[in-house]
Design an enzyme around this catalytic site. Structure first.
Site, PDB file in Angstrom:
ATOM      1  N   SER A 198       0.857  -1.181   0.000  1.00 18.98           N
ATOM      2  CA  SER A 198       0.000   0.000   0.000  1.00 18.98           C
ATOM      3  C   SER A 198       0.895   1.234   0.000  1.00 18.98           C
ATOM      4  O   SER A 198       1.756   1.380   0.863  1.00 18.98           O
ATOM      5  CB  SER A 198      -0.872  -0.024   1.260  1.00 18.98           C
ATOM      6  OG  SER A 198      -1.540   1.201   1.403  1.00 18.98           O
ATOM      7  N   LYS A 211      -1.396  -1.050  -4.283  1.00 23.17           N
ATOM      8  CA  LYS A 211      -2.572  -0.277  -3.832  1.00 23.17           C
ATOM      9  C   LYS A 211      -2.141   1.169  -3.657  1.00 23.17           C
ATOM     10  O   LYS A 211      -1.119   1.437  -3.027  1.00 23.17           O
ATOM     11  CB  LYS A 211      -3.071  -0.861  -2.510  1.00 23.17           C
ATOM     12  CG  LYS A 211      -3.947   0.051  -1.666  1.00 23.17           C
ATOM     13  CD  LYS A 211      -4.562  -0.732  -0.520  1.00 23.17           C
ATOM     14  CE  LYS A 211      -4.774   0.117   0.710  1.00 23.17           C
ATOM     15  NZ  LYS A 211      -5.297  -0.658   1.857  1.00 23.17           N
ATOM     16  N   LYS A 216      -3.559   5.298  -2.838  1.00 28.57           N
ATOM     17  CA  LYS A 216      -4.633   6.066  -2.202  1.00 28.57           C
ATOM     18  C   LYS A 216      -5.203   7.052  -3.205  1.00 28.57           C
ATOM     19  O   LYS A 216      -4.443   7.670  -3.968  1.00 28.57           O
ATOM     20  CB  LYS A 216      -4.048   6.866  -1.031  1.00 28.57           C
ATOM     21  CG  LYS A 216      -3.442   5.992   0.035  1.00 28.57           C
ATOM     22  CD  LYS A 216      -4.518   5.521   0.951  1.00 28.57           C
ATOM     23  CE  LYS A 216      -4.032   4.470   1.909  1.00 28.57           C
ATOM     24  NZ  LYS A 216      -5.113   3.868   2.648  1.00 28.57           N
ATOM     25  N   ASP A 265      -7.545   2.810  -2.808  1.00 31.30           N
ATOM     26  CA  ASP A 265      -8.233   2.919  -1.515  1.00 31.30           C
ATOM     27  C   ASP A 265      -8.650   4.376  -1.335  1.00 31.30           C
ATOM     28  O   ASP A 265      -7.809   5.281  -1.367  1.00 31.30           O
ATOM     29  CB  ASP A 265      -7.277   2.493  -0.390  1.00 31.30           C
ATOM     30  CG  ASP A 265      -7.950   2.452   0.981  1.00 31.30           C
ATOM     31  OD1 ASP A 265      -9.140   2.796   1.077  1.00 31.30           O
ATOM     32  OD2 ASP A 265      -7.262   2.080   1.958  1.00 31.30           O
ATOM     33  N   GLU A 322     -11.377   0.278  -2.791  1.00 27.14           N
ATOM     34  CA  GLU A 322     -11.555   0.037  -1.351  1.00 27.14           C
ATOM     35  C   GLU A 322     -12.244   1.223  -0.688  1.00 27.14           C
ATOM     36  O   GLU A 322     -11.839   2.370  -0.886  1.00 27.14           O
ATOM     37  CB  GLU A 322     -10.169  -0.219  -0.737  1.00 27.14           C
ATOM     38  CG  GLU A 322     -10.193  -0.593   0.738  1.00 27.14           C
ATOM     39  CD  GLU A 322      -8.788  -0.884   1.283  1.00 27.14           C
ATOM     40  OE1 GLU A 322      -7.845  -1.064   0.483  1.00 27.14           O
ATOM     41  OE2 GLU A 322      -8.641  -0.921   2.511  1.00 27.14           O
ATOM     42  N   ASP A 364     -13.535  -1.906   3.955  1.00 26.21           N
ATOM     43  CA  ASP A 364     -12.520  -1.899   5.018  1.00 26.21           C
ATOM     44  C   ASP A 364     -13.210  -1.348   6.272  1.00 26.21           C
ATOM     45  O   ASP A 364     -13.788  -2.106   7.063  1.00 26.21           O
ATOM     46  CB  ASP A 364     -11.323  -1.045   4.550  1.00 26.21           C
ATOM     47  CG  ASP A 364     -10.263  -0.824   5.609  1.00 26.21           C
ATOM     48  OD1 ASP A 364     -10.437  -1.269   6.749  1.00 26.21           O
ATOM     49  OD2 ASP A 364      -9.224  -0.180   5.315  1.00 26.21           O
ATOM     50  N   LYS A 422      -9.007  -6.627   8.851  1.00 26.48           N
ATOM     51  CA  LYS A 422      -7.939  -6.150   9.730  1.00 26.48           C
ATOM     52  C   LYS A 422      -8.277  -6.669  11.121  1.00 26.48           C
ATOM     53  O   LYS A 422      -9.386  -6.408  11.630  1.00 26.48           O
ATOM     54  CB  LYS A 422      -7.883  -4.620   9.752  1.00 26.48           C
ATOM     55  CG  LYS A 422      -7.358  -4.005   8.457  1.00 26.48           C
ATOM     56  CD  LYS A 422      -7.257  -2.486   8.562  1.00 26.48           C
ATOM     57  CE  LYS A 422      -6.729  -1.905   7.247  1.00 26.48           C
ATOM     58  NZ  LYS A 422      -6.847  -0.432   7.205  1.00 26.48           N
ATOM     59  N   GLY A 433      -3.522  -3.809   6.405  1.00 28.20           N
ATOM     60  CA  GLY A 433      -2.425  -3.458   7.307  1.00 28.20           C
ATOM     61  C   GLY A 433      -2.719  -2.165   8.038  1.00 28.20           C
ATOM     62  O   GLY A 433      -3.546  -1.360   7.610  1.00 28.20           O
TER      63      GLY A 433
HETATM   64  O1  LIG Z   1       0.079  -1.461   6.697  1.00 32.26           O
HETATM   65  C1  LIG Z   1       0.082  -1.057   5.522  1.00 32.26           C
HETATM   66  O2  LIG Z   1       1.091  -1.045   4.820  1.00 32.26           O
HETATM   67  C2  LIG Z   1      -1.200  -0.565   4.911  1.00 32.26           C
HETATM   68  C3  LIG Z   1      -1.468   0.811   5.321  1.00 32.26           C
HETATM   69  C4  LIG Z   1      -2.766   1.325   4.757  1.00 32.26           C
HETATM   70  O3  LIG Z   1      -2.978   1.276   3.563  1.00 32.26           O
HETATM   71  C5  LIG Z   1      -3.705   1.889   5.647  1.00 32.26           C
HETATM   72  C6  LIG Z   1      -3.486   1.919   6.991  1.00 32.26           C
HETATM   73  C7  LIG Z   1      -4.322   2.670   7.809  1.00 32.26           C
HETATM   74  C8  LIG Z   1      -5.271   3.468   7.312  1.00 32.26           C
HETATM   75  C9  LIG Z   1      -5.328   3.717   5.897  1.00 32.26           C
HETATM   76  O4  LIG Z   1      -4.532   4.779   5.552  1.00 32.26           O
HETATM   77  C10 LIG Z   1      -4.923   2.496   5.095  1.00 32.26           C
HETATM   78  C11 LIG Z   1      -6.110   1.620   4.874  1.00 32.26           C
HETATM   79  O5  LIG Z   1      -7.214   2.128   4.972  1.00 32.26           O
HETATM   80  O6  LIG Z   1      -6.013   0.424   4.570  1.00 32.26           O
HETATM   81 MG   LIG Z   2      -8.335   0.876   3.639  1.00 34.35          MG
END
Ligand SMILES: O=C(O)CCC(=O)C1=CC=C[C@@H](O)[C@@H]1C(=O)O
Ligand SMILES: [Mg+2]
Length: 374
Positions: free
Chosen positions: A136, A162, A164, A189, A214, A239, A263, A291
């Site tokens: 991500s 992935k 944002k 996402d 997402e 999510d 998660k 994550g």
């Molecule tokens: O742990 C990782 O590498 C993924 C991090 C990640 O994409 C996210 C972590 C926490 C909040 C968000 O920004 C995003 C998510 O929504 O999945």
């Molecule tokens: Mg997410």
């Protein structure tokens, strides 16, 4: 199994590169690290994934500490546990606070697996020997920065990218990425930054061959997501909206999602995560493990969960070196050709690196059962 002692550490780790989302930039990761010690001396480790501010969910490091200290620890010291599945049952009188619950429950799962001389993956019923992982990527300063960072991670072997998106940086960015990487499994996402009024715009995603989009709509919505899913072909992945088995059941029933991101912290622990995995499996909804920029202990829990059969899509569990100069476990989590080998040592399968744990500890609290039994 009787938990005799809980140690809670408040941790602060500098991220190798800051992680930017539509909510802001994270430079340091603050979290709680937990140790649960049973009457035989087995030590289980858990990590709370709440951030220091309530932008992803309502929980924070400090609310987690309050809930753990004042509610969960007293419950735990006053009950006997046959199996870690009992823990979420005991915690059920406490509403939500899922990340706090998951941190404690995770430590108990680890202690339980060690006590029974099995890996955490085996204790959960997982069979995979290696898991396929994606990455991500936070919001970057420019499109060229984004393209070069995507290239770097593809070169490192990550199987899925992935990125944002947000309303002022979405379709055009994705079009350019797709042009630069025509064959890469790609997803976006949105972290709840759209509403149903944006449906026409979101329809444009369908021409980009994304694996999924997402959480496009509100963090607590399933109704509008179901409406949107009827209007777009790109599968919607939920999510934030899925915090429990009940949420998953309802979302599946009304067609809010084609995919679910699980998660552990968001859903209140491994027991609930497994139940969500199972209901999705029954209904043909693939899942993947999300994550929360975890340090090594949380990452190890994610790896174990991902060994279950319906974790069909690569998750966000990247290698330690993507986040940290030095992780708090040894060996560190390593990604090779897009896969992480599931550790074979008992419990979470990685040893805490005590020197690193101590280095990043900013506060430590110890709770003994003798002081709590009523
Ligand atoms: O742990 C990782 O590498 C993924 C991090 C990640 O994409 C996210 C972590 C926490 C909040 C968000 O920004 C995003 C998510 O929504 O999945
Ligand atoms: Mg997410």
């Amino acid at each position: 199994m009787q938990i005799e002692k809980i140690i809670v550490r408040r941790m602060k780790m500098r991220m190798k590169t800051p992680f930017t989302t539509s909510f802001g930039t994270m430079i340091d990761k603050h979290f709680l690290l937990l140790e649960a010690i049973d009457e035989l001396g087995n030590r289980g480790w858990g990590e709370s994934v709440a951030f220091d501010a309530p932008w992803y969910t309502e929980e924070t490091v400090d609310t987690n500490f309050h809930i753990i200290k004042d509610f969960l620890v007293p419950i735990l010291f006053n009950c006997h546990i046959e199996h870690p599945d009992d823990v979420s049952e005991r915690f059920s009188p406490i509403r939500r606070n899922n990340m706090a619950k998951a941190a404690v429950e995770g430590a108990i799962w680890d202690a339980y697996a060690k006590r029974n001389r099995m890996t955490l993956a085996e204790a959960l019923g997982g069979k995979r020997k290696r898991i396929e992982v994606g990455i991500s990527i936070g919001i970057q300063g420019s499109l060229s920065d984004l393209i070069s960072i995507v290239q770097k991670y593809i070169d490192e072997g990550y199987k899925r990218i992935k990125v944002k998106i947000k309303p002022d940086a979405d379709i055009e960015v994705l079009k350019q990425l797709r042009k630069a990487f025509p064959d890469v499994p790609l997803m976006a996402d949105a972290n709840s930054s759209y509403s149903l009024a944006d449906a026409e715009k979101l329809k444009q995603l369908d021409s980009l061959d994304l694996l999924m989009i997402e959480q496009p709509l509100a963090h607590d919505d399933i109704i509008d997501h179901a409406k949107l899913q009827k209007m777009i072909q790109t599968p919607i992945c939920l999510d934030e909206s899925i915090t429990s088995l009940e949420d998953a059941r309802k979302a599946i029933e009304i067609g809010s999602a084609g995919v679910i991101n699980i998660k552990i912290g968001r859903v209140g622990g491994l027991t609930e995560a497994k139940k969500i995995h199972d209901i999705c499996f029954e209904h043909g909804i693939p899942v993947w493990c999300g994550g929360m920029l975890e340090a090594g202990v949380g990452r190890a829990h994610n790896i174990a969960l991902t060994t279950l059969p319906n974790f069909i899509l690569p998750g966000d569990t990247a290698g330690s070196s993507r986040y940290w100069d030095q992780d708090i476990i040894q060996p560190e989590v390593v990604v090779e050709d897009g896969y992480i080998s599931v550790p074979t040592a008992f419990g979470i399968g990685y040893e805490p690196n005590i020197e690193m744990v101590e280095k990043f500890t900013t506060g430590i609290w110890q709770f003994n059962r003798n002081d709590f039994i009523s």
